[in-house]
Design a protein around this motif. Structure first.
Motif, PDB file in Angstrom:
ATOM      1  N   VAL A 175     -21.006  -3.273   4.130  1.00  0.00           N
ATOM      2  CA  VAL A 175     -20.465  -2.286   5.490  1.00  0.00           C
ATOM      3  C   VAL A 175     -19.204  -1.754   6.286  1.00  0.00           C
ATOM      4  O   VAL A 175     -18.557  -3.221   5.539  1.00  0.00           O
ATOM      5  N   TYR A 176     -18.856  -1.085   5.726  1.00  0.00           N
ATOM      6  CA  TYR A 176     -17.336  -0.301   6.132  1.00  0.00           C
ATOM      7  C   TYR A 176     -17.448   0.023   7.530  1.00  0.00           C
ATOM      8  O   TYR A 176     -18.739   0.567   8.547  1.00  0.00           O
ATOM      9  N   THR A 177     -16.031  -0.307   8.358  1.00  0.00           N
ATOM     10  CA  THR A 177     -16.666  -0.163   9.743  1.00  0.00           C
ATOM     11  C   THR A 177     -15.608   1.481  10.239  1.00  0.00           C
ATOM     12  O   THR A 177     -15.709   1.899   8.450  1.00  0.00           O
ATOM     13  N   ARG A 178     -16.115   1.959  10.912  1.00  0.00           N
ATOM     14  CA  ARG A 178     -15.377   3.434  11.128  1.00  0.00           C
ATOM     15  C   ARG A 178     -13.859   3.667  10.393  1.00  0.00           C
ATOM     16  O   ARG A 178     -14.090   4.633   9.947  1.00  0.00           O
ATOM     17  N   MET A 179     -13.214   2.270  11.282  1.00  0.00           N
ATOM     18  CA  MET A 179     -12.189   2.645  10.733  1.00  0.00           C
ATOM     19  C   MET A 179     -11.093   2.832   9.210  1.00  0.00           C
ATOM     20  O   MET A 179     -10.556   3.345   8.843  1.00  0.00           O
ATOM     21  N   GLU A 180     -12.374   1.525   8.612  1.00  0.00           N
ATOM     22  CA  GLU A 180     -12.155   2.081   6.959  1.00  0.00           C
ATOM     23  C   GLU A 180     -12.920   3.205   6.408  1.00  0.00           C
ATOM     24  O   GLU A 180     -11.827   3.792   5.599  1.00  0.00           O
ATOM     25  N   LEU A 181     -13.489   3.622   6.725  1.00  0.00           N
ATOM     26  CA  LEU A 181     -14.106   5.358   6.073  1.00  0.00           C
ATOM     27  C   LEU A 181     -12.875   6.284   6.740  1.00  0.00           C
ATOM     28  O   LEU A 181     -12.477   7.157   5.896  1.00  0.00           O
ATOM     29  N   VAL A 182     -12.372   6.048   8.522  1.00  0.00           N
ATOM     30  CA  VAL A 182     -11.470   6.873   8.751  1.00  0.00           C
ATOM     31  C   VAL A 182     -10.834   6.995   7.420  1.00  0.00           C
ATOM     32  O   VAL A 182      -9.809   7.922   6.287  1.00  0.00           O
ATOM     33  N   GLU A 183      -9.994   5.682   6.631  1.00  0.00           N
ATOM     34  CA  GLU A 183      -9.031   5.749   5.980  1.00  0.00           C
ATOM     35  C   GLU A 183      -9.485   6.058   4.346  1.00  0.00           C
ATOM     36  O   GLU A 183      -8.031   7.226   4.071  1.00  0.00           O
ATOM     37  N   LYS A 184     -10.366   5.592   4.428  1.00  0.00           N
ATOM     38  CA  LYS A 184     -10.576   6.561   2.491  1.00  0.00           C
ATOM     39  C   LYS A 184     -11.064   7.517   3.169  1.00  0.00           C
ATOM     40  O   LYS A 184     -11.512   8.359   1.446  1.00  0.00           O
ATOM     41  N   VAL A 185     -12.021   7.889   3.848  1.00  0.00           N
ATOM     42  CA  VAL A 185     -12.613   9.290   3.309  1.00  0.00           C
ATOM     43  C   VAL A 185     -11.114  11.020   4.405  1.00  0.00           C
ATOM     44  O   VAL A 185     -11.496  11.294   2.637  1.00  0.00           O
ATOM     45  N   LEU A 186     -10.780  10.501   4.845  1.00  0.00           N
ATOM     46  CA  LEU A 186      -9.628  11.394   5.991  1.00  0.00           C
ATOM     47  C   LEU A 186      -8.516  11.059   5.200  1.00  0.00           C
ATOM     48  O   LEU A 186      -7.115  12.043   5.685  1.00  0.00           O
ATOM     49  N   GLY A 187      -7.747   9.702   4.740  1.00  0.00           N
ATOM     50  CA  GLY A 187      -6.787   9.476   3.878  1.00  0.00           C
ATOM     51  C   GLY A 187      -5.742   9.416   5.132  1.00  0.00           C
ATOM     52  O   GLY A 187      -4.313   9.232   5.028  1.00  0.00           O
ATOM     53  N   TYR A 188      -6.149   9.327   5.840  1.00  0.00           N
ATOM     54  CA  TYR A 188      -5.180   8.582   6.839  1.00  0.00           C
ATOM     55  C   TYR A 188      -5.267   7.765   8.103  1.00  0.00           C
ATOM     56  O   TYR A 188      -6.936   6.922   7.538  1.00  0.00           O
ATOM     57  N   ASP A 189      -4.992   7.128   8.817  1.00  0.00           N
ATOM     58  CA  ASP A 189      -5.676   5.728   9.845  1.00  0.00           C
ATOM     59  C   ASP A 189      -5.740   5.917  11.078  1.00  0.00           C
ATOM     60  O   ASP A 189      -5.064   4.748  11.562  1.00  0.00           O
ATOM     61  N   PHE A 190      -4.952   6.676  11.881  1.00  0.00           N
ATOM     62  CA  PHE A 190      -4.890   6.927  13.465  1.00  0.00           C
ATOM     63  C   PHE A 190      -6.670   6.417  14.280  1.00  0.00           C
ATOM     64  O   PHE A 190      -7.580   6.862  13.798  1.00  0.00           O
ATOM     65  N   GLU A 191      -6.316   5.955  15.095  1.00  0.00           N
ATOM     66  CA  GLU A 191      -6.879   5.561  15.411  1.00  0.00           C
ATOM     67  C   GLU A 191      -7.829   6.632  16.176  1.00  0.00           C
ATOM     68  O   GLU A 191      -7.110   7.660  16.765  1.00  0.00           O
TER      69      GLU A 191
END
Ligand code: CA
Length: 238
Positions: A175-191
């Motif tokens: 299971v990936y959280t949305r935040m993890e996917l934001v980091e991995k896919v979009l390359g940044y970690d803003f909420e």
């Protein structure tokens, strides 16, 4: 104790749960150390090497959250977080802190053992070098060739959709959280960008022909995020 017994640190302040879980794990061949507060958990973690940590979120002295962070500073040992019933936020907190899985109380010891075994298998698999062509039968993801096919037909994906699919499909069941996917896919970690992931998932599902109400590959984990599953072969189907 078998020489190759997996070593588990069990952290839970409710003695009845702690003792019951430890007893089940030991009966199942695991080597278990159990402690009742966060401070002792970190001391015990320093003292021995563990293959897994089972960590209650609400703990005296030092919270499970703090313990998880402290462990993650130095180690990628698999962690299963124990959370109270229905507290979705807690599960998200657990996963975002770097826990690998969570279990909602009350749980059956059999369920816990199943999760422990599944996580140990998955960690073993993740330590293998990642495949560069993920072949799931009708879905083939060629990471090196940057190509995705469904039933032999090439599916045209954007860079983000491709990254999203490969991130999820590399580790089926995780299971990936949305935040993890934001980091991995979009390359940044803003909420605040979690909803962007929902849009990418929606588009990806449409392109793959994966029905969210009856998913074949991409599953929504409600209140948490997403996971990829390899469809089970149904022996009854022709
Ligand atoms: Ca507790």
């Amino acid at each position: 104790m078998a020489a190759e017994a997996k070593r588990i640190l069990m952290v839970e302040d409710e003695k009845a749960i702690r003792d019951a879980v430890a007893a089940y794990l030991e009966r199942d061949g695991f080597w278990v150390r159990s402690v009742g507060d966060g401070q002792s958990a970190l001391e015990e973690f320093e003292r021995h090497s563990f293959d897994m940590v089972i960590l209650d979120l609400m703990l005296p002295k030092l919270s499970g959250e703090r313990v998880c962070r402290a462990i993650r500073d130095t180690s990628d040992v698999p962690i299963i977080m124990l959370t109270a019933k229905g507290e979705v936020e807690d599960r998200i907190v657990g996963l975002e802190l770097g826990a690998d899985d969570y279990l909602v109380k009350p749980f059956s010891p059999r369920e816990l053992i199943a999760r422990v075994r599944a996580l140990l298998r998955r960690v073993h698999y993740e330590q293998e070098p990642p495949m560069e062509v993920l072949d799931f039968g009708d879905l083939v993801v060629d990471i090196t060739g940057h190509k995705v096919t469904v039933d032999g037909k090439v599916v045209d994906l954007t860079a983000s959709e491709f990254k999203l699919l490969t991130t999820l499909a590399r580790y089926p069941g995780r299971v990936y959280t949305r935040m993890e996917l934001v980091e991995k896919v979009l390359g940044y970690d803003f909420e605040g960008y979690e909803r962007t992931i929902d849009s990418h998932v929606k588009n990806l599902r449409a392109k793959l022909g994966d029905d969210p109400r009856n998913p074949k590959w991409l599953y929504t984990v409600h209140g948490v995020g997403y996971r990829f599953e390899v469809p089970r072969k149904d022996p009854a189907a022709s």
